[in-house]
Each structure stands twice: as C-alpha cells, then as structure tokens.
Design a protein around this motif. Structure first.
Motif, mmCIF file in Angstrom:
data_model
loop_
_atom_site.group_PDB
_atom_site.id
_atom_site.type_symbol
_atom_site.label_atom_id
_atom_site.label_comp_id
_atom_site.label_asym_id
_atom_site.label_seq_id
_atom_site.Cartn_x
_atom_site.Cartn_y
_atom_site.Cartn_z
ATOM 1 N N LEU A 145 0.844 -1.183 0.000
ATOM 2 C CA LEU A 145 0.000 0.000 0.000
ATOM 3 C C LEU A 145 0.883 1.237 0.000
ATOM 4 O O LEU A 145 1.883 1.285 0.712
ATOM 5 C CB LEU A 145 -0.883 0.010 1.259
ATOM 6 N N LEU A 146 0.498 2.230 -0.764
ATOM 7 C CA LEU A 146 1.317 3.446 -0.841
ATOM 8 C C LEU A 146 0.418 4.667 -0.978
ATOM 9 O O LEU A 146 -0.565 4.661 -1.731
ATOM 10 C CB LEU A 146 2.266 3.351 -2.040
ATOM 11 N N ALA A 147 0.758 5.716 -0.253
ATOM 12 C CA ALA A 147 0.064 6.996 -0.369
ATOM 13 C C ALA A 147 1.058 8.042 -0.860
ATOM 14 O O ALA A 147 2.230 7.759 -1.050
ATOM 15 C CB ALA A 147 -0.535 7.398 0.966
ATOM 16 N N GLU A 148 0.549 9.296 -1.014
ATOM 17 C CA GLU A 148 1.367 10.429 -1.475
ATOM 18 C C GLU A 148 1.656 10.374 -2.973
ATOM 19 O O GLU A 148 2.388 9.508 -3.474
ATOM 20 C CB GLU A 148 2.691 10.512 -0.700
#
Lengths: 242, 302
Positions: A63-66
C-alpha cells in the motif's frame, strides 16, 4: 492481482497519477473514491490509507500513499521514459526540487482556493467569501510569479528541457482553481504558454478525459442528499482554511 | 570549487543536511546564513536562491534548493550507504512517501509552533499568544498520533527497518519544539546570566549567539534561572556547553569530554538527541588533539 489506483479525479494529484498511468500504458484498475460522498472516511478505504487521503495505490499487499511517491514508484516499476524522472544527477535534482517545493508553494494554496471557491459553498450552501478568496489567491501569487518570471524565462518546462513529473504535478494543480473560475494563467503569459505546451505533450484528449469531472459545475442538490455528511465536510473544510 | 552548503542551524531542514553531510564524511564549506539577521533576504544570498530560503547548495555552477532534493542529491553524488535511501523499489517508495507527507503534515505545523512560541515573541517583545499556540499544537497532533500509534507500532524507524532520510528529516523537525528557548528568554532578561549584551530585553543578537558563539546560552536546564528552578538534565552535563564552561549556576565546571560525540558548540538542548540517534562519534572539525582523544582545554572547545 492487478495494480489498483484509488483516485478521485476531482483531486489534482489523482489526475496527475491517472494521466501518468494512461500515458505510459500502465495497466491498472481504477478504484473511485468520491470525496464528495465521504468515501475517504469510510472503513473500507481507511484500510488502504489510514490517513483517509487520495491518491492511494495497492500493488498486491503493498500500500502506498502520497502522489509524489506513487509517481516515482510507477515510474521506476514500469520503466517510464527517462524524461519523466531523468537519471542524470543534476536533472533529477531539479525535478526533486520542484516536487518538494510545490507541496506548500502551489498545492496548498491552489487547493485552498478551490475549497473556498467551490467546495465550501457547495456543501455549506453559503456564497463564496470574497475576502477569504482574495487572501488565498494572494498566497498563490508568489509561486506563479516565480514560475512565470524566473523558471519559465529560462526553459520551456519547469525542471528540465523536457516534460517531467514536475510539469505533470503543476499542470493538474493549476487546473484546479482555473476550472472553478479562478484563472491563474490569465496574468502570466509564460505560464499560459507552458500550460498549452504541457497539454499538447500529454495529449489534449487525455487531459480532457482526466479533467472532465472538475470542469463540470457541481449540482448543489447532490451535496444536500446527506446533510449530516455535508455538515461534517463543512467543518473539515473550515478547519483547513483557518 | 568545493561544495558549499548555505545553512542556518536554527532551521530543521538545514540541520538535517548538516548532520547528513557530517555523518557521511562529505567535504563541504558551511556558508552560514543567519535568518535572524535577515541574511536570506540580501542580494548576495538571493543570487544563490532567488526564493530567499535555506537550505541551499552550490556545487560549482549548480545551485539547488529544497532540503529533500539536496539530501537526495548528496546521497546519490557521494554514494551514501543504502539505508539512507534504499535501492529496493518498495523500501524507496516508503521513504518517498514520508518525505512527501512531512512537508504539510509535520514541517508546516512544527515550524508554525516554533514561530508562535519563540520567534514572534522574541522579535515583537510581546508574550506568547496561548490561544494561537494551542490551535497550532492541535494541527501537529494528528501527525504525531499517526507516527506513534500506527507507524512506529509496526517498525523501529519511520520508513524501513533502518534509519533513513525520513527519520533524519522528522528528527530535526520535531527537535525544534523542545528547544524552544523559554529558559533562554528568561536568561536573557535576567541580570544573572551572561555578559552585558544579554542583559535587559531580549535582543536579536541572542539568536546569532546561539548559532555561532561559544558563549553560554542559558538553555541548559541544569541552570537555575529566575523563575525556572534547576531541573534535572536528562543528558550528561559534560556535553553541555553551558555546564562545561562553568557558567552554569550549580552546573559542573570542567573540561569537555575526550570524545565529544556531537559538535560542542551546540546548545545542549540539541545535543543529546543527536547522540541518541545513534550517529556515533562525529563532530565539527576540531584540532588533531581532540580527535586523538587528548584532553581539551576550555579555550580549545570554545
């Protein structure tokens, strides 16, 4: 498991990722997260990003944000053309410099203008606060001036001589206030020329597709379908604008 | 032409770069830009960074701003150890994620707290606005909660299992807050501490003094200042410039330790956390005697 991109195309960083993935032929499944319906606050999405923000990426278990992190991840994983994030030390540093600077210099004020001009009136049913709007436009102005008078006086794109992630982020960001009637390009001719250049390089059809939502006026009746949510969102927006 | 780093160590991003360069043995010339003296607004510095901000880097003709960009540049150019910015796709993405998030989630609110609590009262002569401070502290709280309850519940460092650029940036950013000079302002107003220019009303020169002088600062909690009774320092007194210089009321006077793990010129409030970061032995360039581990005199360390 296919790559999943959790996006709301009302959001400029989401549009940047959408455009990038489409332009580079990256196979993905679009998971629409409608901020206007509070979907970012629901448990289902919070499992993907506990901070409740879009964009977000799910690649198998990863999972990755930004948006900047996501763009760099996609760029590396799918071996995007070098111009997006150049391998040369100094050219790469220029893109990094822009991607760092834009968070507070562009994204923050441009988003706030959009919140003040469009979202807050939409959810609160109040008219736009002109004093607030003026103040917020003032906060964006130094960045526009810097880009128009200094950066674009020296080169055709923001970081290097070619289109890069810097231009993509800036483009979708500046389209936001423009789409709701605050045309940030009108006083800055080099910036306007740059905008046309970027649109041509990305492809007008793709740009139109990505901006189709934000360019349409919102139907005020939609906001009041869930008055409790509207109230909560108004509180959050006021908090952000304070 | 040597690498030049334009820094003001009052600024957290500048400290991150300073620490990174020192830790990695990167040869550079420190160009001090004193924000408290408005040096960032002068034409000389604007030639380096037209936006008038520190940190900035000059490498021959190449000029670069933005701490994240500078850290990545140094990391790549000088082939820093992999843990700082890992080559693996997902680990690297984690560091990128943090470095992006921190701009608005941490740096912005933490800086505003510092401005409200320290700089604004200092320059205006007004007392701190408690309502405003409270509101600003509230803006930082979600980030602290997220890091404490979610991120650090799962791993020892912010991005990966090892120290990375993410930890370095966060560290210097959050260190800005405990260093808020309440004892400093009290010391400045007190006639008991320091030489003549510290007497009376706080002066902007005091900021300069903190960053570059060997004079006692009044920051040490072991100092008894009026209104602030002697506290129990949570760091070794021998590391503290104030204590070491013997000017601390009730502090320990004596020579500096043989191997100072951190730059001895720094106010002690900054020094403990630097050492506890596990950075090991390093420091400002000092005489060969110090590096050989020989006892330093008071003059040497000033």
């Amino acid at each position: 498991m296919p790559l999943e991109l959790f996006l709301d195309l009302y959001s400029p960083p989401c549009r940047a990722i959408y455009i990038f993935a489409m332009k580079n032929g990256i196979p993905f499944e679009l998971r629409s997260v409608e901020l206007g319906r509070g979907e970012h606050l629901k448990p289902e999405f919070l499992k993907v990003n506990p901070l409740g923000k879009v964009p977000a990426l799910k690649d198998g278990d990863f999972l990755l944000a930004e948006s900047v992190a996501i763009l760099l991840y996609l760029s590396r994983k799918y071996h995007a053309a070098a111009h997006w994030y150049p391998p040369e030390l100094q050219a790469c540093a220029r893109v990094d410099e822009y991607l760092a600077w834009q968070h507070t210099a562009v994204q923050l004020p441009a988003t706030n203008i959009y919140l003040c001009k469009s979202l807050l009136p939409y959810f609160s049913e109040q008219s736009v606060d002109p004093v607030c709007l003026d103040r917020l436009l003032g906060k964006l102005k130094p960045a526009l001036q810097h880009l128009d008078q200094e950066v674009l006086a020296a080169k055709p794109f923001l970081a290097t001589e070619e289109l890069s992630l810097a231009d993509l982020m800036e483009f979708t960001e500046l389209m936001q206030p423009t789409a709701v009637g605050c045309d940030v390009f009108q006083d800055w001719p080099r910036l306007a020329a740059w905008q046309a250049r970027v649109e041509a390089a990305l492809g007008p059809e793709l740009v139109r597709d990505a901006h189709r939502l934000v360019l349409q006026p919102r139907d005020p009746r939609d906001a009041q379908r869930d008055p409790k949510l509207a109230q909560e969102l108004v509180q959050r927006l006021l908090e952000r604008l304070s």
